[in-house]
Enzyme design. Sequence first.
Site, PDB file in Angstrom:
ATOM      1  N   GLY A  85     103.200  61.262  58.128  1.00 25.47           N
ATOM      2  CA  GLY A  85     103.803  60.930  59.598  1.00 25.47           C
ATOM      3  C   GLY A  85     103.607  59.448  60.160  1.00 25.47           C
ATOM      4  CB  CYS A 132      99.912  72.750  80.989  1.00 23.88           C
ATOM      5  SG  CYS A 132     101.271  73.816  81.132  1.00 23.88           S
ATOM      6  CD  GLU A 181     106.788  62.513  58.284  1.00 25.06           C
ATOM      7  OE1 GLU A 181     107.074  62.180  59.478  1.00 25.06           O
ATOM      8  OE2 GLU A 181     105.771  63.429  57.926  1.00 25.06           O
ATOM      9  CD  GLU A 199      99.855  66.559  77.254  1.00 27.20           C
ATOM     10  OE1 GLU A 199      99.558  66.384  78.368  1.00 27.20           O
ATOM     11  OE2 GLU A 199      99.749  67.817  76.750  1.00 27.20           O
ATOM     12  CG  HIS A 251     102.216  69.510  78.816  1.00 26.60           C
ATOM     13  ND1 HIS A 251     101.054  69.915  78.075  1.00 26.60           N
ATOM     14  CD2 HIS A 251     102.927  70.660  79.003  1.00 26.60           C
ATOM     15  CE1 HIS A 251     100.950  71.127  78.036  1.00 26.60           C
ATOM     16  NE2 HIS A 251     102.316  71.544  78.661  1.00 26.60           N
ATOM     17  N   PRO A 294      98.210  61.961  39.180  1.00 31.80           N
ATOM     18  CG  PRO A 294      96.616  63.041  40.525  1.00 31.80           C
ATOM     19  CD  PRO A 294      96.836  61.789  39.555  1.00 31.80           C
ATOM     20  CE  LYS A 351      91.142  59.614  36.025  1.00 39.15           C
ATOM     21  NZ  LYS A 351      90.737  58.913  34.913  1.00 39.15           N
ATOM     22  N   GLY A 363      97.271  75.542  77.154  1.00 38.35           N
ATOM     23  CA  GLY A 363      97.076  76.663  76.164  1.00 38.35           C
ATOM     24  C   GLY A 363      97.913  77.923  76.476  1.00 38.35           C
TER      25      GLY A 363
END
Length: 531
Positions: free
Chosen positions: A7, A374, A130, A507, A505, A179, A176, A347
């Site tokens: 991301g 909220c 993505e 944020e 919200h 992978p 390494k 929540g």
Amino acid sequence: MSGVGKGITASSVAKLMEARGLTVTSIKIDPYVNVDAGTMNPIEHGECFVLTDGMETDQDMGNYERFLNVDLPSTNYMTTGSVYQAVIDRERNLGYKGRCVQVVPDIPMEAISRIKKAGELVNADIVVIEIGGTVGEYENILFLEAVRMMKSEAPDNVAVVMVSYLPVPGSIGEMKTKPTQHASRTLNNAGLQADVIIARAPTAVDQKRREKIARFCNIVPEHVISAPDVSSIYDVPLNFEKAGLGTALCTALGLKCHPVDLSAWKRFVAKSKRAAQPVKIAVVGKYFSSGDFVLSDVYISVIEAIKYSAYEQCLKPEIVYLSSHDFTDKKKLAELKKYDGVLVPGGFGTTGIEGKLNAIEYVRKNKIPYLGLCYGMQLAVLEYARNVLKLADSSTEEIDPKAKDLVIAVMPDQREKIAKGDMGGSMRLGHYPAVLKKGTIARKAYGVDNTLERHRHRYEVNPEYIAALEAKGMIFSATSPDGVLMEIAELPESVHPFFVGTQFHPELQARPLRPHPLFTAFLKVAGSKSK
Ligand code: GLN
């Protein structure tokens, strides 16, 4: 593997392309069958990020918005479920004119048409896509097929970036590459060849391993980009630019670009490093633990929003996650005294609620700066009803629908949806306007009369209790334009330095280059306490 930083890589790729004067948009493809991210448990899936148009998406969409400083539309988010749903709906409507509809090519073609549409919407030069999950798993193969189809149609227009982890096992202490070699072969099996490999590792990749990866993964060493662990995700675009990622992508896509301008980003990063005065913020939530591990992903937008507003004021945020369950025991509440500010985020449901209510009562009485988001606003109103209005048997309908005084009630249009079990994408979601009341903390913070904020809720302050709450001193400093829905609740500065809750919200709209005014106001008061 997952959690390797895809991301942030995708966000940084977008940033580096934007810094070259290109118009960029970002897409997230999630390979699960859920139609959107709204119905998933945050412990399993992290934060649900709501777009302005109301789509409930993956937290990576939040990263893209924050890095690019743009609002992204729902066109830019898709899941296996949403793609199948669209194809099946079209088939049912005879959209395929009677022909046989097949997993390949029809599912990848639907994905491609969405990718093209997302690009066309903003006339993008670059669409960064993505693909969730890891290469080699069954779930995302149809999306890799979509990329293969696009690339076979226009080979020079598609570049593939593989993000791979290079472990340094403690027992041998050596990085390494195997992978990564296997991952590259697996990508080849899907008909794709990486143009660039992001070498994620605890430390920088050395020249020897860079050459080894190049040799075994069919790319030039300059296209192996070192991506060691960093203390701040905001360093990543700058590190990638230095490591040559922007140039590698321009070469892969045959682009001649403008000189790179990352000056605003650099200023933000410099400011974040200069911030010196500590400010301690406690986030009291319930989604923190998974087995023996502590997760903060669930509240990522909240945490980043705190940081932006803190940096803006040269404050160094120390954010601590406290489980609301612990505060069911009132003896533990004194711990909250240690903090300059307390935040209760959004929540759902009943667990952890009594602890949150106890914490809110404590910070209200002890005048500790409080920001409730909220559910954090609804519970602040409920706590006030119980302890100031003395409505002993009051509750939110979400927890106890039989309580005598339902101070927080289900919104009228939600009642029917809940009864029908129509729970997907059916909350009050996305942008809605709010009107701010003159002379309030909120109005002062915003500096304007109106705002547009993102929502995600089914419950609201019950209009029947507003007059009683106001009579006892609570101020509803923002409402919906028709005055019906309470958008912000606060206490006057004369009784508490900062006690504010938002039904929306904030944020979700805080950005590195545009901190949110309410977080800034909260941090300002918390910061003055920490001095
Ligand atoms: N559970 C509350 C509601 O649905 C709050 C939601 C939230 O915090 N996002 O209204």
